[in-house]
Design a protein around this motif. Sequence first.
Motif, PDB file in Angstrom:
ATOM      1  N   GLN A  42      61.310  46.678  43.999  1.00  0.00           N
ATOM      2  CA  GLN A  42      61.338  47.511  45.198  1.00  0.00           C
ATOM      3  C   GLN A  42      60.094  47.304  46.046  1.00  0.00           C
ATOM      4  O   GLN A  42      60.170  47.263  47.280  1.00  0.00           O
ATOM      5  CB  GLN A  42      61.473  48.984  44.816  1.00  0.00           C
ATOM      6  CG  GLN A  42      62.841  49.340  44.320  1.00  0.00           C
ATOM      7  CD  GLN A  42      62.952  50.802  43.935  1.00  0.00           C
ATOM      8  OE1 GLN A  42      61.962  51.457  43.635  1.00  0.00           O
ATOM      9  NE2 GLN A  42      64.165  51.316  43.942  1.00  0.00           N
ATOM     10  N   ASP A  43      58.938  47.163  45.406  1.00  0.00           N
ATOM     11  CA  ASP A  43      57.701  46.949  46.149  1.00  0.00           C
ATOM     12  C   ASP A  43      57.753  45.641  46.929  1.00  0.00           C
ATOM     13  O   ASP A  43      57.346  45.592  48.098  1.00  0.00           O
ATOM     14  CB  ASP A  43      56.496  46.957  45.212  1.00  0.00           C
ATOM     15  CG  ASP A  43      55.197  46.826  45.972  1.00  0.00           C
ATOM     16  OD1 ASP A  43      54.929  47.675  46.850  1.00  0.00           O
ATOM     17  OD2 ASP A  43      54.447  45.860  45.712  1.00  0.00           O
ATOM     18  N   VAL A  44      58.279  44.588  46.305  1.00  0.00           N
ATOM     19  CA  VAL A  44      58.403  43.294  47.000  1.00  0.00           C
ATOM     20  C   VAL A  44      59.314  43.447  48.215  1.00  0.00           C
ATOM     21  O   VAL A  44      59.012  42.947  49.312  1.00  0.00           O
ATOM     22  CB  VAL A  44      58.924  42.200  46.036  1.00  0.00           C
ATOM     23  CG1 VAL A  44      59.342  40.954  46.790  1.00  0.00           C
ATOM     24  CG2 VAL A  44      57.870  41.874  44.995  1.00  0.00           C
ATOM     25  N   GLU A  45      60.436  44.148  48.053  1.00  0.00           N
ATOM     26  CA  GLU A  45      61.361  44.353  49.170  1.00  0.00           C
ATOM     27  C   GLU A  45      60.710  45.170  50.288  1.00  0.00           C
ATOM     28  O   GLU A  45      60.860  44.847  51.466  1.00  0.00           O
ATOM     29  CB  GLU A  45      62.637  45.056  48.691  1.00  0.00           C
ATOM     30  CG  GLU A  45      63.513  44.201  47.813  1.00  0.00           C
ATOM     31  CD  GLU A  45      64.140  43.034  48.553  1.00  0.00           C
ATOM     32  OE1 GLU A  45      64.466  43.173  49.750  1.00  0.00           O
ATOM     33  OE2 GLU A  45      64.284  41.978  47.921  1.00  0.00           O
ATOM     34  N   GLN A  47      57.494  45.489  50.978  1.00  0.00           N
ATOM     35  CA  GLN A  47      56.468  44.675  51.643  1.00  0.00           C
ATOM     36  C   GLN A  47      57.107  43.674  52.601  1.00  0.00           C
ATOM     37  O   GLN A  47      56.595  43.429  53.697  1.00  0.00           O
ATOM     38  CB  GLN A  47      55.588  43.954  50.608  1.00  0.00           C
ATOM     39  CG  GLN A  47      54.771  44.887  49.728  1.00  0.00           C
ATOM     40  CD  GLN A  47      53.960  45.897  50.505  1.00  0.00           C
ATOM     41  OE1 GLN A  47      53.351  45.594  51.520  1.00  0.00           O
ATOM     42  NE2 GLN A  47      53.974  47.135  50.035  1.00  0.00           N
ATOM     43  N   ASP A  48      58.232  43.089  52.206  1.00  0.00           N
ATOM     44  CA  ASP A  48      58.941  42.144  53.075  1.00  0.00           C
ATOM     45  C   ASP A  48      59.468  42.847  54.324  1.00  0.00           C
ATOM     46  O   ASP A  48      59.379  42.320  55.434  1.00  0.00           O
ATOM     47  CB  ASP A  48      60.091  41.483  52.306  1.00  0.00           C
ATOM     48  CG  ASP A  48      60.803  40.446  53.152  1.00  0.00           C
ATOM     49  OD1 ASP A  48      60.139  39.462  53.558  1.00  0.00           O
ATOM     50  OD2 ASP A  48      62.014  40.621  53.422  1.00  0.00           O
ATOM     51  N   ILE A  49      59.995  44.059  54.166  1.00  0.00           N
ATOM     52  CA  ILE A  49      60.497  44.811  55.318  1.00  0.00           C
ATOM     53  C   ILE A  49      59.349  45.190  56.244  1.00  0.00           C
ATOM     54  O   ILE A  49      59.475  45.108  57.469  1.00  0.00           O
ATOM     55  CB  ILE A  49      61.290  46.057  54.852  1.00  0.00           C
ATOM     56  CG1 ILE A  49      62.615  45.625  54.220  1.00  0.00           C
ATOM     57  CG2 ILE A  49      61.538  47.026  56.006  1.00  0.00           C
ATOM     58  CD1 ILE A  49      63.365  46.738  53.535  1.00  0.00           C
ATOM     59  N   LYS A  50      58.219  45.577  55.690  1.00  0.00           N
ATOM     60  CA  LYS A  50      57.057  45.895  56.523  1.00  0.00           C
ATOM     61  C   LYS A  50      56.589  44.672  57.300  1.00  0.00           C
ATOM     62  O   LYS A  50      56.172  44.778  58.445  1.00  0.00           O
ATOM     63  CB  LYS A  50      55.907  46.421  55.661  1.00  0.00           C
ATOM     64  CG  LYS A  50      56.097  47.836  55.192  1.00  0.00           C
ATOM     65  CD  LYS A  50      54.910  48.285  54.367  1.00  0.00           C
ATOM     66  CE  LYS A  50      55.046  49.725  53.911  1.00  0.00           C
ATOM     67  NZ  LYS A  50      53.889  50.155  53.105  1.00  0.00           N
ATOM     68  N   GLN A  55      66.425  43.711  58.504  1.00  0.00           N
ATOM     69  CA  GLN A  55      67.428  42.873  59.153  1.00  0.00           C
ATOM     70  C   GLN A  55      68.851  43.308  58.827  1.00  0.00           C
ATOM     71  O   GLN A  55      69.790  42.596  59.121  1.00  0.00           O
ATOM     72  CB  GLN A  55      67.234  41.406  58.729  1.00  0.00           C
ATOM     73  CG  GLN A  55      65.857  40.860  59.005  1.00  0.00           C
ATOM     74  CD  GLN A  55      65.463  40.943  60.464  1.00  0.00           C
ATOM     75  OE1 GLN A  55      66.273  40.652  61.340  1.00  0.00           O
ATOM     76  NE2 GLN A  55      64.242  41.354  60.733  1.00  0.00           N
ATOM     77  N   GLY A  56      69.009  44.441  58.200  1.00  0.00           N
ATOM     78  CA  GLY A  56      70.338  44.910  57.823  1.00  0.00           C
ATOM     79  C   GLY A  56      70.698  44.420  56.433  1.00  0.00           C
ATOM     80  O   GLY A  56      69.942  43.699  55.781  1.00  0.00           O
TER      81      GLY A  56
END
Length: 137
Positions: A42-45, A47-50, A55-56
């Motif tokens: 979840q943390d990786v996801e 950080q990627d979203i931040k 992108q949906g």
Amino acid sequence: WTVCLIDCFVSIASCFIEIPEEIRILVDCMNMITIGCMHAQQDVEIQDIKKNGYQGPNPAILGMLPPHQQSMIQQGKPPGMGGQPYGAQPYGAPQQQPQMQQQPPVQVQCGNCRQVFGAPQRGMQIQCPFCQTANMT
């Protein structure tokens, strides 16, 4: 699933036989490892979203859903985004709260008993709380 099944098996088995404390500790460690991996994913996801913005949903996952769920996701709009689809606003951007228009309460005078009472809006039939006569607002 394996960790969950092992945990359930140990819990049920403990009703019938004595389970050594070491086995319970081992199962707890397996649970903690699994939870730690889930948090890391979840943390990786996040950080990627931040970094890149949301992108949906993944199109490959979206394609596996039933048609009615696909249309729900494609039509979905988060609150306060002005009708824009998901992903149109980067993570962390200030969001405006939708403004609710406050309408003043409507005062109604009963046609039968002449008592005045409040109604939530105009254009509806409402019952007088004093004599139960139906009145139009």
